[in-house]
Write a protein that holds these residues in place. Sequence first.
Motif, PDB file in Angstrom:
ATOM      1  N   PRO A 130      21.241  21.369   6.482  1.00 58.56           N
ATOM      2  CA  PRO A 130      20.510  19.895   6.196  1.00 58.56           C
ATOM      3  C   PRO A 130      19.894  19.356   7.681  1.00 58.56           C
ATOM      4  CG  PRO A 130      22.922  19.485   6.197  1.00 58.56           C
ATOM      5  CD  PRO A 130      22.769  21.205   6.103  1.00 58.56           C
ATOM      6  N   VAL A 131      18.993  18.848   7.595  1.00 62.16           N
ATOM      7  CA  VAL A 131      18.140  18.325   8.506  1.00 62.16           C
ATOM      8  C   VAL A 131      18.181  16.707   8.152  1.00 62.16           C
ATOM      9  CG1 VAL A 131      16.126  17.907   9.701  1.00 62.16           C
ATOM     10  CG2 VAL A 131      16.617  20.157   9.003  1.00 62.16           C
ATOM     11  N   ILE A 132      19.022  16.002   9.029  1.00 60.45           N
ATOM     12  CA  ILE A 132      19.184  14.559   9.094  1.00 60.45           C
ATOM     13  C   ILE A 132      18.705  13.975  10.338  1.00 60.45           C
ATOM     14  CG2 ILE A 132      20.885  12.548   8.826  1.00 60.45           C
ATOM     15  CD1 ILE A 132      22.772  14.711   7.408  1.00 60.45           C
ATOM     16  N   HIS A 133      17.434  13.310  10.019  1.00 59.65           N
ATOM     17  CA  HIS A 133      16.885  12.698  11.588  1.00 59.65           C
ATOM     18  C   HIS A 133      16.575  11.083  11.169  1.00 59.65           C
ATOM     19  CE1 HIS A 133      12.733  12.708   9.961  1.00 59.65           C
ATOM     20  NE2 HIS A 133      13.126  13.768   9.243  1.00 59.65           N
ATOM     21  N   SER A 134      16.018  10.456  12.094  1.00 62.30           N
ATOM     22  CA  SER A 134      15.471   9.118  12.064  1.00 62.30           C
ATOM     23  C   SER A 134      16.395   8.128  11.423  1.00 62.30           C
ATOM     24  CB  SER A 134      14.292   9.113  11.381  1.00 62.30           C
ATOM     25  OG  SER A 134      13.280  10.254  11.991  1.00 62.30           O
ATOM     26  N   THR A 135      17.788   8.148  11.941  1.00 63.43           N
ATOM     27  CA  THR A 135      18.763   7.103  11.229  1.00 63.43           C
ATOM     28  C   THR A 135      18.190   5.912  12.017  1.00 63.43           C
ATOM     29  OG1 THR A 135      20.441   8.773  11.416  1.00 63.43           O
ATOM     30  CG2 THR A 135      21.031   6.704  11.243  1.00 63.43           C
ATOM     31  N   GLN A 136      18.635   4.746  11.013  1.00 64.51           N
ATOM     32  CA  GLN A 136      18.377   3.335  11.307  1.00 64.51           C
ATOM     33  C   GLN A 136      19.415   2.562  10.965  1.00 64.51           C
ATOM     34  OE1 GLN A 136      14.321   1.471  10.572  1.00 64.51           O
ATOM     35  NE2 GLN A 136      13.943   3.295   9.453  1.00 64.51           N
ATOM     36  N   ALA A 137      20.149   1.824  11.957  1.00 66.42           N
ATOM     37  CA  ALA A 137      21.021   0.624  11.699  1.00 66.42           C
ATOM     38  C   ALA A 137      20.493  -0.321  10.960  1.00 66.42           C
ATOM     39  CB  ALA A 137      21.841   0.315  12.914  1.00 66.42           C
ATOM     40  N   MET A 138      21.029  -0.634   9.785  1.00 66.47           N
ATOM     41  CA  MET A 138      20.404  -1.841   8.720  1.00 66.47           C
ATOM     42  C   MET A 138      21.749  -2.796   8.790  1.00 66.47           C
ATOM     43  SD  MET A 138      17.492  -0.650   8.479  1.00 66.47           S
ATOM     44  CE  MET A 138      16.774  -1.681   7.168  1.00 66.47           C
ATOM     45  N   ASP A 139      21.720  -3.512   7.661  1.00 65.15           N
ATOM     46  CA  ASP A 139      22.581  -4.725   7.724  1.00 65.15           C
ATOM     47  C   ASP A 139      23.849  -4.474   6.593  1.00 65.15           C
ATOM     48  OD1 ASP A 139      24.002  -7.018   7.243  1.00 65.15           O
ATOM     49  OD2 ASP A 139      22.652  -8.076   5.907  1.00 65.15           O
ATOM     50  N   GLY A 140      24.798  -3.850   7.455  1.00 68.02           N
ATOM     51  CA  GLY A 140      25.956  -3.081   6.806  1.00 68.02           C
ATOM     52  C   GLY A 140      25.810  -1.557   6.211  1.00 68.02           C
ATOM     53  N   TYR A 141      24.813  -1.062   6.449  1.00 68.70           N
ATOM     54  CA  TYR A 141      24.556   0.202   6.405  1.00 68.70           C
ATOM     55  C   TYR A 141      23.504   1.066   7.252  1.00 68.70           C
ATOM     56  CZ  TYR A 141      20.113  -1.374   4.166  1.00 68.70           C
ATOM     57  OH  TYR A 141      19.034  -2.283   3.939  1.00 68.70           O
ATOM     58  N   SER A 142      23.442   2.235   6.981  1.00 71.52           N
ATOM     59  CA  SER A 142      22.100   2.988   7.712  1.00 71.52           C
ATOM     60  C   SER A 142      21.686   3.731   6.878  1.00 71.52           C
ATOM     61  CB  SER A 142      23.215   3.988   8.976  1.00 71.52           C
ATOM     62  OG  SER A 142      23.787   4.907   8.482  1.00 71.52           O
ATOM     63  N   ILE A 143      20.327   4.285   7.175  1.00 68.97           N
ATOM     64  CA  ILE A 143      19.623   4.863   6.469  1.00 68.97           C
ATOM     65  C   ILE A 143      19.102   6.310   7.354  1.00 68.97           C
ATOM     66  CG2 ILE A 143      18.679   3.271   4.864  1.00 68.97           C
ATOM     67  CD1 ILE A 143      16.051   3.128   6.380  1.00 68.97           C
ATOM     68  N   SER A 144      18.873   7.335   6.720  1.00 70.58           N
ATOM     69  CA  SER A 144      18.750   8.490   7.511  1.00 70.58           C
ATOM     70  C   SER A 144      17.536   9.350   6.690  1.00 70.58           C
ATOM     71  CB  SER A 144      19.880   9.561   7.903  1.00 70.58           C
ATOM     72  OG  SER A 144      20.788   8.705   8.665  1.00 70.58           O
ATOM     73  N   LYS A 145      16.795   9.874   7.307  1.00 72.72           N
ATOM     74  CA  LYS A 145      15.831  11.031   6.246  1.00 72.72           C
ATOM     75  C   LYS A 145      16.517  12.334   6.394  1.00 72.72           C
ATOM     76  CE  LYS A 145      11.811   8.466   8.318  1.00 72.72           C
ATOM     77  NZ  LYS A 145      10.616   8.433   8.808  1.00 72.72           N
ATOM     78  N   THR A 146      16.488  13.022   5.254  1.00 73.42           N
ATOM     79  CA  THR A 146      17.378  13.999   4.943  1.00 73.42           C
ATOM     80  C   THR A 146      16.570  15.240   4.241  1.00 73.42           C
ATOM     81  OG1 THR A 146      19.115  12.681   4.954  1.00 73.42           O
ATOM     82  CG2 THR A 146      19.435  14.884   3.899  1.00 73.42           C
ATOM     83  N   TYR A 147      16.690  16.071   4.411  1.00 75.89           N
ATOM     84  CA  TYR A 147      16.078  17.479   3.539  1.00 75.89           C
ATOM     85  C   TYR A 147      17.038  18.743   3.687  1.00 75.89           C
ATOM     86  CZ  TYR A 147      13.338  18.908   7.696  1.00 75.89           C
ATOM     87  OH  TYR A 147      13.018  19.453   8.975  1.00 75.89           O
ATOM     88  N   PHE A 148      16.884  19.489   2.655  1.00 77.89           N
ATOM     89  CA  PHE A 148      17.734  20.683   2.973  1.00 77.89           C
ATOM     90  C   PHE A 148      17.149  21.497   1.665  1.00 77.89           C
ATOM     91  CE2 PHE A 148      20.156  17.509   0.545  1.00 77.89           C
ATOM     92  CZ  PHE A 148      20.467  17.973  -0.641  1.00 77.89           C
ATOM     93  N   GLU A 149      17.192  22.938   1.869  1.00 83.06           N
ATOM     94  CA  GLU A 149      16.932  24.115   0.739  1.00 83.06           C
ATOM     95  C   GLU A 149      17.970  23.912  -0.371  1.00 83.06           C
ATOM     96  OE1 GLU A 149      15.188  27.775   2.438  1.00 83.06           O
ATOM     97  OE2 GLU A 149      16.588  27.085   4.013  1.00 83.06           O
ATOM     98  N   SER A 150      17.443  24.342  -1.782  1.00 82.00           N
ATOM     99  CA  SER A 150      18.423  24.600  -2.796  1.00 82.00           C
ATOM    100  C   SER A 150      18.024  25.999  -3.079  1.00 82.00           C
ATOM    101  CB  SER A 150      17.956  23.734  -3.746  1.00 82.00           C
ATOM    102  OG  SER A 150      16.481  23.764  -4.351  1.00 82.00           O
ATOM    103  N   LEU A 151      17.028  26.453  -3.788  1.00 81.95           N
ATOM    104  CA  LEU A 151      16.821  27.868  -3.687  1.00 81.95           C
ATOM    105  C   LEU A 151      16.017  28.144  -2.411  1.00 81.95           C
ATOM    106  CD1 LEU A 151      15.329  28.380  -7.335  1.00 81.95           C
ATOM    107  CD2 LEU A 151      17.377  28.971  -6.582  1.00 81.95           C
TER     108      LEU A 151
END
Length: 612
Positions: A71-92
């Motif tokens: 998985p590639v997890i990037h551009s994490t941002q701290a928010m109010d009580g949680y964080s968000i990150s952009k995520t992608y990975f292969e299935s097939l």
Amino acid sequence: MRLSFLMLLWLVLASMGLSGDPVPLKDLDGHFPFSPADSLTLWKSRSEELRKQLLISQGLWPKPTLAPLKPVIHSTQAMDGYSISKTYFESLPGFYVTGTLYQPLDGKPESEKRPGILCPHGHWDNGRFYKASESEIKKQIATGGERFESAATNPMQARCVQLARMGCVVLQYDMIGYADSKQISFDRAHRYGTKDVLNPERTDGKWLLYSPEAEGCMQSTMALQTINSLQAFEFMVSRLNVNPMKIAITGASGGGTQSFIAAAVEPRIAAAMPAVMVSANMQGGCTCENACGLRIGTGNIEIAALIAPRPLSLTAADDWTKNIATDGFPELQKVYGLFDAKKNVELHAATHFPHNYNHVARVALYGFINRVFKLGFSEPILERDFQVQTGSQLTVWDQEHPAPPGGLDFEADLLQAWFKDCKSQLARDPQLAKEAWQVLLAPAESLARGLKSDVQTSGEPLKLTVTNASGAEVGVANLPSGGLERATLTSDPKSTSGWFVGDAYGYEVSAQQPVVKNPRPAAPYTFGYNAPGILRRVAVAVAMLDALKAAGKLGQPVQLSGSDEHVLVSQLVQKLRPDLVRTDGSPWDPKKVTSIRHPAFLPGAVLYGDQP
């Protein structure tokens, strides 16, 4: 004296039924009642059979080799009580799952194991990037569906934010064709066959989704979405801060379909809340919610029952789910009762709201997750306001993370690689194909058991009459008292030297297989609910053979032969009755089937066809 080559069989079949008059095809808008088994032993036997049917319909028999999780997890941002990150990975391999990862920011150690929640979305415009109109925002707040403009703007984000604030790790991932998942376009995945949409079935000699070849390999948009959900589950399992024993899945509408299907086929998913989807009525309107073989002899209520005894929560609204309290939910309770786990299934009906996953329904979700994973919150758990993220803020693709290739050539190559992988697995384990054929041919076996045969035991020639449950004649055979050694299958009802086997209205042979009326002419809308016509032919032939054997008119296996699709009929009959039938060994070539209306169209035949 034994008959060497003379038998006349008149088979009068409806379009998809075994009667003298055409029987309407069942479609997604039918009624799908569920009658639970009376004992746990019987239910476990049925659930094993049904789960195998689901796996085959979802292209998971054998399960394709998933890509290694990187998985590639990037551009994490701290928010109010949680964080968000952009995520992608292969299935097939080469096919990407894209989404947003929400994680708690509550001061607890990063190594602490937390519940994981998978959040597929449904058919809301732009999916993860959804933005309600100003009028819709006002309406939701005025009617009590939402408390905050932020949640009314994007209720899918609201769900993820609150779950993260409760201490859960949450992955919201895209349906195929939505938001960042554009390798297969929205029109390809969800608008096949609609006006002004170009949806070819082949490109440069290679098959695409919706083609007879793809359906023959059990390859569909729904199957790809299920595979993505299973890889999303594996992604969650791989997270160091997620308890692999505490992973749930929840979505609404089409996301609800993904939720109960994934939980039904993946027993490690601990709990599920498919919102406004599970019912005994409409089963799923989109191509991404239908697959050949999925609902033959079953429906969404029974499929959801496969989740038992794991916790299951449902919501109902003023849509096709509005009657579930009396038609579906009591049956689910009975199944859970077989496990002495009736408390593990619950229904939250708010039928004064239209189709939704609004704050009222989400409060039910938060309580469900709180109890299932023992989070210790006082209920009801209400949301707080949050900062809505726009599509441009959430997209996973940028200059450093470019979007992967897509388009028709990519789609064709993906299906070819998937096919080759599964074929290599079948070659290593032929038992998989044997079990697949048992499932694919089960409707023919069931139909054959429903026919009544009457053999005249005296006179010349003998007469065998086959009728269906309503008493309509579906087969007549004349043969000398000596019995039968050899027969040629033909579609000509006037033939006096063969076995007439075919779909017909009266005695008029239907050159094309009927399909349901739907603006999207995809095979699953017909063959996800109805057995293919060729299995009707097989059923009558099997009933005839069983009757002849019971009457002592088969001294040795009958040599069946024929031309065109009858080659396939004879081979399928031989698979069901290997002790009664021999074939000439000429293989059926699935490439002859160039349309889902071809009389020999049979989902799965390409994938399993050359296996014993």
